[in-house]
Design a protein around this motif. Structure first.
Motif, PDB file in Angstrom:
ATOM      1  N   VAL A 113      14.194  26.868  46.547  1.00 46.50           N
ATOM      2  CA  VAL A 113      13.622  25.533  46.497  1.00 46.50           C
ATOM      3  C   VAL A 113      12.104  25.673  46.506  1.00 46.50           C
ATOM      4  CG1 VAL A 113      15.526  24.231  47.519  1.00 46.50           C
ATOM      5  CG2 VAL A 113      13.858  25.333  49.025  1.00 46.50           C
ATOM      6  N   ALA A 114      11.448  24.801  45.742  1.00 49.43           N
ATOM      7  CA  ALA A 114       9.995  24.748  45.709  1.00 49.43           C
ATOM      8  C   ALA A 114       9.589  23.297  45.925  1.00 49.43           C
ATOM      9  CB  ALA A 114       9.462  25.261  44.371  1.00 49.43           C
ATOM     10  N   PHE A 115       8.561  23.072  46.714  1.00 48.12           N
ATOM     11  CA  PHE A 115       8.185  21.714  47.114  1.00 48.12           C
ATOM     12  C   PHE A 115       6.913  21.286  46.392  1.00 48.12           C
ATOM     13  CE2 PHE A 115      10.413  23.825  50.555  1.00 48.12           C
ATOM     14  CZ  PHE A 115      11.458  22.934  50.788  1.00 48.12           C
ATOM     15  N   LEU A 116       6.895  20.002  45.997  1.00 47.31           N
ATOM     16  CA  LEU A 116       5.740  19.450  45.299  1.00 47.31           C
ATOM     17  C   LEU A 116       5.554  18.000  45.731  1.00 47.31           C
ATOM     18  CD1 LEU A 116       3.518  19.456  43.141  1.00 47.31           C
ATOM     19  CD2 LEU A 116       5.288  19.023  41.420  1.00 47.31           C
ATOM     20  N   ASP A 117       4.413  17.697  46.341  1.00 46.76           N
ATOM     21  CA  ASP A 117       4.118  16.310  46.710  1.00 46.76           C
ATOM     22  C   ASP A 117       3.886  15.486  45.451  1.00 46.76           C
ATOM     23  OD1 ASP A 117       4.372  16.824  49.388  1.00 46.76           O
ATOM     24  OD2 ASP A 117       2.218  16.934  49.795  1.00 46.76           O
ATOM     25  N   SER A 118       4.231  14.205  45.522  1.00 43.11           N
ATOM     26  CA  SER A 118       4.204  13.370  44.317  1.00 43.11           C
ATOM     27  C   SER A 118       2.806  12.945  43.889  1.00 43.11           C
ATOM     28  CB  SER A 118       5.072  12.128  44.528  1.00 43.11           C
ATOM     29  OG  SER A 118       4.639  11.378  45.649  1.00 43.11           O
ATOM     30  N   ASP A 119       1.768  13.348  44.620  1.00 40.29           N
ATOM     31  CA  ASP A 119       0.402  13.099  44.155  1.00 40.29           C
ATOM     32  C   ASP A 119      -0.328  14.403  43.837  1.00 40.29           C
ATOM     33  OD1 ASP A 119       0.319  13.910  46.774  1.00 40.29           O
ATOM     34  OD2 ASP A 119      -1.299  12.541  47.366  1.00 40.29           O
ATOM     35  N   ASP A 120       0.416  15.519  43.786  1.00 38.95           N
ATOM     36  CA  ASP A 120      -0.155  16.809  43.415  1.00 38.95           C
ATOM     37  C   ASP A 120       0.429  17.253  42.082  1.00 38.95           C
ATOM     38  OD1 ASP A 120      -1.560  16.811  45.808  1.00 38.95           O
ATOM     39  OD2 ASP A 120      -0.109  18.092  46.854  1.00 38.95           O
ATOM     40  N   GLU A 121      -0.067  18.380  41.574  1.00 38.01           N
ATOM     41  CA  GLU A 121       0.481  18.921  40.333  1.00 38.01           C
ATOM     42  C   GLU A 121       0.354  20.437  40.318  1.00 38.01           C
ATOM     43  OE1 GLU A 121      -1.995  18.265  36.690  1.00 38.01           O
ATOM     44  OE2 GLU A 121      -3.206  17.018  38.046  1.00 38.01           O
ATOM     45  N   TRP A 122       1.164  21.063  39.485  1.00 33.19           N
ATOM     46  CA  TRP A 122       1.179  22.518  39.347  1.00 33.19           C
ATOM     47  C   TRP A 122       0.579  22.944  38.018  1.00 33.19           C
ATOM     48  CZ3 TRP A 122       7.059  23.488  40.650  1.00 33.19           C
ATOM     49  CH2 TRP A 122       7.247  23.366  42.042  1.00 33.19           C
ATOM     50  N   TYR A 123      -0.016  24.138  38.013  1.00 30.99           N
ATOM     51  CA  TYR A 123      -0.349  24.785  36.756  1.00 30.99           C
ATOM     52  C   TYR A 123       0.915  25.419  36.189  1.00 30.99           C
ATOM     53  CZ  TYR A 123      -5.343  24.046  37.450  1.00 30.99           C
ATOM     54  OH  TYR A 123      -6.574  23.466  37.607  1.00 30.99           O
ATOM     55  N   PRO A 124       0.999  25.590  34.860  1.00 35.37           N
ATOM     56  CA  PRO A 124       2.265  25.983  34.220  1.00 35.37           C
ATOM     57  C   PRO A 124       2.888  27.287  34.727  1.00 35.37           C
ATOM     58  CG  PRO A 124       0.760  25.131  32.578  1.00 35.37           C
ATOM     59  CD  PRO A 124      -0.021  25.236  33.858  1.00 35.37           C
ATOM     60  N   GLY A 125       2.082  28.240  35.171  1.00 32.70           N
ATOM     61  CA  GLY A 125       2.649  29.532  35.574  1.00 32.70           C
ATOM     62  C   GLY A 125       2.985  29.653  37.041  1.00 32.70           C
ATOM     63  N   LYS A 126       2.939  28.556  37.775  1.00 32.06           N
ATOM     64  CA  LYS A 126       3.085  28.613  39.227  1.00 32.06           C
ATOM     65  C   LYS A 126       4.405  29.249  39.675  1.00 32.06           C
ATOM     66  CE  LYS A 126       3.958  26.518  43.449  1.00 32.06           C
ATOM     67  NZ  LYS A 126       5.259  26.393  44.144  1.00 32.06           N
ATOM     68  N   VAL A 127       5.522  28.696  39.235  1.00 29.72           N
ATOM     69  CA  VAL A 127       6.824  29.198  39.677  1.00 29.72           C
ATOM     70  C   VAL A 127       7.045  30.630  39.197  1.00 29.72           C
ATOM     71  CG1 VAL A 127       9.316  28.902  39.430  1.00 29.72           C
ATOM     72  CG2 VAL A 127       7.862  26.918  39.872  1.00 29.72           C
ATOM     73  N   SER A 128       6.686  30.909  37.964  1.00 28.61           N
ATOM     74  CA  SER A 128       6.871  32.251  37.406  1.00 28.61           C
ATOM     75  C   SER A 128       6.101  33.293  38.199  1.00 28.61           C
ATOM     76  CB  SER A 128       6.423  32.270  35.943  1.00 28.61           C
ATOM     77  OG  SER A 128       6.536  33.569  35.400  1.00 28.61           O
ATOM     78  N   ARG A 129       4.857  32.994  38.530  1.00 28.14           N
ATOM     79  CA  ARG A 129       4.029  33.955  39.286  1.00 28.14           C
ATOM     80  C   ARG A 129       4.620  34.212  40.672  1.00 28.14           C
ATOM     81  NH1 ARG A 129       1.838  36.907  39.582  1.00 28.14           N
ATOM     82  NH2 ARG A 129      -0.319  36.793  40.286  1.00 28.14           N
TER      83      ARG A 129
END
Length: 328
Positions: free
Chosen positions: A84-100
Motif C-alpha cells: 500500500v502507498a499513501f497519498l493525501d488528496s492535496d498532494d501529488e507524485w512525480y511519475p517515477g515515485k512508486v517505481s523508484r
C-alpha cells in the motif's frame, strides 16, 4: 491482484483531488490500483470520482466524516495490492515515485518492508516562496542523520531529524500495515511518524533520496490539538524516548520547540514562552521561531503587543542559552 494499492483519503477536496488521482494513474509503474476513500464529502467529490473511466480507480465512501486516519485504515482493510502507498488528496507524485521505491526495496533483503522518499514543498505567492525556502532549510537536520534502517532510525524520527511523511511518501507491505493496526485514529498530529515507528517494530525502512512528492501547504490544527497529540505520541513511545535520550538524542527539547512555535503562531505567548524556555533552539530554527511570534502578533490587539514584545525577548534569551548546547 495489483502489486500496489494507492490509498487516497479525501474530504471536500474536489478541487485538488484530480491532481492527486491523476498523478497516481500517471506512474511509470502501472500494476497498481487507486483506492479513493471518500470520508463523507459534501462537495462534488462523488461526481468527480464517477467521471473516471479508468478501471484501476476504486471508491469507498464513508456515510459521515470520520477523519483522515480512519479513512486510511479503511483503505488498508480493502487494499488488494501486495503493497500500500499513501497519498493525501492535496498532494501529488512525480511519475517515477512508486517505481523508484520498489526498486530500492528489491535491492535490499526481505527484512526491508517499507520505503519513503524526499518531498518538495510548494506554496503560492511571495510569502509562500519564502515559507517554502524556510521549510527546505528546516527539513535538514543539524547533524547528518541516519535516513534508513531499523531500530537506529527510531531515535532520528522521535527527535525530528527524519520526517518520513507517511501520508504521501510511504510505501509499505500491506500485511505489515494490517498487522500493526494501521494509523492511530486518536492522533490529530504526529500520526505519520507514529505509523512509521510501528513499522520499525516489524522490519527496516528504506529511503529514496529524491523529491518524488509535491506537498501543498495546508492549515495547521490549533495549538491545543497539537499539544494533546504530542503528549499522546510521546507517552505512547515513552520507553523509546527514554532509551534514545540516554543515547544523546534531544527529543524533549525538540518537541518543546514544536509546541513553542505552534502556540506563538496562535498568539498564545504565555504558553509559547513556557515551551521556548525548555526548547532546544538550533540557530537555523531561530528565524522560524521569530516568524511564529510575528504571526501571533498579527492575531492580537494593541494591549497584547507588550506581551508579544516580552515573548520576543524571552525567545532571544532561549536561543542564546540553549542554542549553544544542542543535543543530537
Amino acid at each position: 491482484m495489483p502489486k500496489v494499492t494507492v490509498i487516497i483519503p479525501t474530504y471536500n477536496r474536489a478541487e485538488t483531488l484530480p491532481r492527486a488521482v491523476d498523478s497516481a494513474l500517471d506512474q511509470t509503474f502501472e500494476d497498481l490500483e487507486v483506492l479513493v476513500v471518500d470520508d463523507g464529502s459534501t462537495d462534488e467529490t462523488r461526481e468527480l470520482l464517477d467521471s473516471y473511466s479508468d478501471p484501476r480507480v476504486r471508491t469507498i465512501a464513508h456515510e459521515t466524516n470520520r477523519g483522515a486516519n480512519v479513512a486510511r485504515n479503511t483503505g488498508i482493510e480493502n487494499a488488494r495490492g501486495e503493497y500500500v502507498a499513501f497519498l493525501d488528496s492535496d498532494d501529488e507524485w512525480y511519475p517515477g515515485k512508486v517505481s523508484r521505491q520498489l526498486t530500492a526495496l528489491d535491492a535490499k533483503g526481505s527484512d526491508w518492508i517499507a520505503a519513503y522518499c524526499d518531498t518538495e514543498i510548494r506554496t503560492s505567492g511571495s510569502s509562500g516562496r519564502l515559507r517554502s525556502l524556510a521549510a527546505g532549510v528546516l527539513a535538514r537536520a543539524d547533524v547528518d542523520p541516519r535516513m534508513e534502517g531499523g531500530e537506529q532510525l527510531v531515535g532520528e524520527i522521535l527527535a525530528g531529524n527524519v520526517h518520513p511523511g507517511a501520508g504521501s511518501t510511504l510505501l509499505v507491505r500491506t500485511d505489515v500495515a494490517r498487522e500493526i493496526g494501521g494509523f492511530d485514529e486518536t492522533l490529530d498530529r504526529f500520526q505519520d511518524p507514529e505509523f512509521v515507528l510501528q513499522i520499525l517494530d516489524e522490519g527496516k525502512v528504506a529511503y529514496v533520496d529524491e523529491p518524488l512528492v509535491v506537498r501543498l501547504e495546508t492549515g495547521t490544527p490549533a495549538a491545543e490539538t497539537v499539544a494533546a497529540a504530542d503528549e499522546r505520541y510521546l507517552r505512547k513511545n515513552a520507553d523509546a524516548v527514554e532509551t534514545f535520550e540516554r543515547r544523546g538524542y534531544d527529543i524533549m527539547g525538540r518537541h518543546h520547540l514544536i509546541l513553542a512555535k505552534r502556540y506563538f503562531e496562535d498568539g498564545q505567548f504565555y504558553h509559547g514562552t513556557n515551551h521556548a524556555r525548555r526548547a532546544t533552539v538550533p540557530p537555523r530554527h531561530c528565524p522560524g521561531l521569530l516568524w511564529a511570534v510575528i504571526a501571533g502578533v498579527g492575531r492580537q490587539d494593541r494591549k497584547s503587543l507588550a506581551i508579544a514584545a516580552s515573548a520576543v525577548g524571552l525567545v532571544v534569551a532561549a536561543v542564546a542559552i540553549r542554542g549553544s548546547s544542542n543535543g543530537r
